[in-house]
Scaffold this motif. Structure first.
Motif, mmCIF file in Angstrom:
data_model
loop_
_atom_site.group_PDB
_atom_site.id
_atom_site.type_symbol
_atom_site.label_atom_id
_atom_site.label_comp_id
_atom_site.label_asym_id
_atom_site.label_seq_id
_atom_site.Cartn_x
_atom_site.Cartn_y
_atom_site.Cartn_z
ATOM 1 N N TYR A 5 -47.429 59.465 20.598
ATOM 2 C CA TYR A 5 -47.732 59.946 19.288
ATOM 3 C C TYR A 5 -49.276 60.149 18.896
ATOM 4 O O TYR A 5 -49.811 61.213 18.659
ATOM 5 C CB TYR A 5 -47.116 59.120 18.299
ATOM 6 C CG TYR A 5 -47.436 59.494 16.992
ATOM 7 C CD1 TYR A 5 -46.928 60.779 16.129
ATOM 8 C CD2 TYR A 5 -48.369 58.745 16.050
ATOM 9 C CE1 TYR A 5 -47.124 60.855 14.881
ATOM 10 C CE2 TYR A 5 -48.808 58.992 14.684
ATOM 11 C CZ TYR A 5 -48.197 60.202 14.366
ATOM 12 O OH TYR A 5 -48.659 60.536 12.850
ATOM 13 N N CYS A 6 -49.828 59.101 19.373
ATOM 14 C CA CYS A 6 -51.364 59.074 18.917
ATOM 15 C C CYS A 6 -52.322 60.028 19.545
ATOM 16 O O CYS A 6 -53.004 60.895 19.147
ATOM 17 C CB CYS A 6 -52.118 57.720 19.240
ATOM 18 S SG CYS A 6 -51.433 56.518 18.141
ATOM 19 N N LYS A 7 -51.757 60.358 20.847
ATOM 20 C CA LYS A 7 -52.420 61.360 21.864
ATOM 21 C C LYS A 7 -52.151 62.924 21.377
ATOM 22 O O LYS A 7 -53.001 63.659 21.011
ATOM 23 C CB LYS A 7 -51.882 61.157 23.254
ATOM 24 C CG LYS A 7 -52.536 61.958 24.216
ATOM 25 C CD LYS A 7 -52.123 61.753 25.732
ATOM 26 C CE LYS A 7 -53.084 62.187 26.739
ATOM 27 N NZ LYS A 7 -52.310 61.963 27.876
ATOM 28 N N GLY A 52 -34.171 56.395 22.683
ATOM 29 C CA GLY A 52 -34.459 54.928 23.233
ATOM 30 C C GLY A 52 -35.397 54.899 24.156
ATOM 31 O O GLY A 52 -35.573 53.903 25.025
ATOM 32 N N TYR A 53 -36.382 55.707 24.184
ATOM 33 C CA TYR A 53 -37.571 55.567 25.030
ATOM 34 C C TYR A 53 -38.500 54.417 24.357
ATOM 35 O O TYR A 53 -38.435 53.944 23.236
ATOM 36 C CB TYR A 53 -38.657 56.776 25.005
ATOM 37 C CG TYR A 53 -37.788 58.040 25.446
ATOM 38 C CD1 TYR A 53 -36.672 58.106 26.360
ATOM 39 C CD2 TYR A 53 -38.406 59.516 25.207
ATOM 40 C CE1 TYR A 53 -36.167 59.227 26.594
ATOM 41 C CE2 TYR A 53 -37.735 60.546 25.891
ATOM 42 C CZ TYR A 53 -36.480 60.383 26.470
ATOM 43 O OH TYR A 53 -36.078 61.733 26.903
ATOM 44 N N ASP A 54 -39.283 53.789 25.300
ATOM 45 C CA ASP A 54 -40.406 52.647 25.180
ATOM 46 C C ASP A 54 -41.079 52.910 23.826
ATOM 47 O O ASP A 54 -41.708 53.798 23.690
ATOM 48 C CB ASP A 54 -40.858 52.392 26.438
ATOM 49 C CG ASP A 54 -41.936 51.297 26.071
ATOM 50 O OD1 ASP A 54 -43.011 51.651 25.671
ATOM 51 O OD2 ASP A 54 -41.553 50.075 26.354
ATOM 52 N N ILE A 55 -40.813 52.080 22.910
ATOM 53 C CA ILE A 55 -41.608 52.443 21.541
ATOM 54 C C ILE A 55 -42.925 52.376 21.645
ATOM 55 O O ILE A 55 -43.723 53.271 21.191
ATOM 56 C CB ILE A 55 -40.947 51.581 20.502
ATOM 57 C CG1 ILE A 55 -41.257 52.012 19.200
ATOM 58 C CG2 ILE A 55 -41.427 50.043 20.565
ATOM 59 C CD1 ILE A 55 -40.475 53.237 18.861
ATOM 60 N N CYS A 56 -43.626 51.358 22.546
ATOM 61 C CA CYS A 56 -45.019 51.329 22.864
ATOM 62 C C CYS A 56 -45.186 52.872 23.385
ATOM 63 O O CYS A 56 -46.586 53.236 23.063
ATOM 64 C CB CYS A 56 -45.448 50.135 23.558
ATOM 65 S SG CYS A 56 -45.259 48.748 22.744
ATOM 66 N N GLU A 102 -44.839 63.926 14.915
ATOM 67 C CA GLU A 102 -43.758 63.202 14.312
ATOM 68 C C GLU A 102 -42.589 63.265 14.550
ATOM 69 O O GLU A 102 -41.700 62.541 15.030
ATOM 70 C CB GLU A 102 -44.239 63.398 12.467
ATOM 71 C CG GLU A 102 -45.253 62.920 12.206
ATOM 72 C CD GLU A 102 -46.581 63.750 12.218
ATOM 73 O OE1 GLU A 102 -47.682 63.345 11.965
ATOM 74 O OE2 GLU A 102 -46.437 64.847 12.577
ATOM 75 N N GLU A 103 -42.204 64.758 14.721
ATOM 76 C CA GLU A 103 -40.985 65.054 15.346
ATOM 77 C C GLU A 103 -40.715 64.507 16.670
ATOM 78 O O GLU A 103 -39.612 64.119 16.867
ATOM 79 C CB GLU A 103 -40.532 66.656 15.086
ATOM 80 C CG GLU A 103 -40.454 67.147 13.945
ATOM 81 C CD GLU A 103 -40.649 68.823 13.689
ATOM 82 O OE1 GLU A 103 -40.064 69.131 12.767
ATOM 83 O OE2 GLU A 103 -41.323 69.191 14.636
ATOM 84 N N ASP A 104 -41.533 64.800 17.445
ATOM 85 C CA ASP A 104 -41.516 64.308 18.896
ATOM 86 C C ASP A 104 -41.422 62.616 19.018
ATOM 87 O O ASP A 104 -40.548 62.196 19.864
ATOM 88 C CB ASP A 104 -42.727 64.556 19.550
ATOM 89 C CG ASP A 104 -42.871 64.266 21.078
ATOM 90 O OD1 ASP A 104 -42.106 64.889 21.873
ATOM 91 O OD2 ASP A 104 -43.483 63.353 21.578
ATOM 92 N N PHE A 105 -41.953 61.878 18.130
ATOM 93 C CA PHE A 105 -42.122 60.535 18.103
ATOM 94 C C PHE A 105 -40.254 60.116 17.821
ATOM 95 O O PHE A 105 -39.864 59.224 18.140
ATOM 96 C CB PHE A 105 -42.948 59.971 17.034
ATOM 97 C CG PHE A 105 -42.902 58.463 16.925
ATOM 98 C CD1 PHE A 105 -43.521 57.684 17.941
ATOM 99 C CD2 PHE A 105 -42.037 57.861 15.871
ATOM 100 C CE1 PHE A 105 -43.389 56.185 17.736
ATOM 101 C CE2 PHE A 105 -41.992 56.579 15.969
ATOM 102 C CZ PHE A 105 -42.672 55.662 16.727
ATOM 103 N N ILE A 106 -39.900 60.769 16.634
ATOM 104 C CA ILE A 106 -38.645 60.528 16.199
ATOM 105 C C ILE A 106 -37.672 60.684 17.293
ATOM 106 O O ILE A 106 -36.645 59.871 17.479
ATOM 107 C CB ILE A 106 -38.178 61.323 14.877
ATOM 108 C CG1 ILE A 106 -39.126 60.949 13.549
ATOM 109 C CG2 ILE A 106 -36.886 61.199 14.475
ATOM 110 C CD1 ILE A 106 -39.186 61.621 12.586
#
Length: 118
Positions: free
Chosen positions: A110-112, A100-104, A90-94
């Motif tokens: 995140y899932c990985k 501004g990294y590509d959200i997809c 979660e922290e990595d995703f945030i």
């Protein structure tokens, strides 16, 4: 220490370009990993330009330098209290979203990471 502004290593030219992009509003926050031998130069440049920043040690020879909008750097102070590879999914995703990294791509990452985290 860098002796002459005319002779800049490639990584410092990238750093100066990041500052340019920040000043132009292209980016609100930057994460730049820099060799410790250029750390003083980078910090002095950020101070001179009145840009908020946070230094996070990485190895004996490099540091992560976060810089950008004050509210972003304040959030990073709360978020990145340990090495980046130790952040929760979660922290990595945030962090990725803030940078501004590509959200997809961030969603895939995140899932990985979530799958491998527990």
């Amino acid at each position: 220490m860098i002796s002459s502004p005319d002779i800049l290593p490639a990584e410092m030219k990238v750093f100066l370009n990041h500052i340019y992009e920040y000043k132009k509003g292209v980016r609100r926050m930057i994460l730049f990993t820099v060799n410790r031998k250029y750390e003083e130069f980078a910090i002095e440049r950020l101070k001179k330009q009145r840009i908020d920043f946070l230094v996070q040690p990485v190895t004996n020879t490099s540091v992560n330098l976060f810089f950008g909008r004050p509210e972003c750097i304040q959030a990073i102070r709360h978020l990145a209290k340990r090495p980046l590879h130790m952040l929760t999914p979660e922290e990595d995703f945030i962090l990725g979203a803030m940078l501004g990294y590509d959200i997809c791509a961030q969603c895939e990452r995140y899932c990985k990471r979530k799958k491998n985290y527990y």
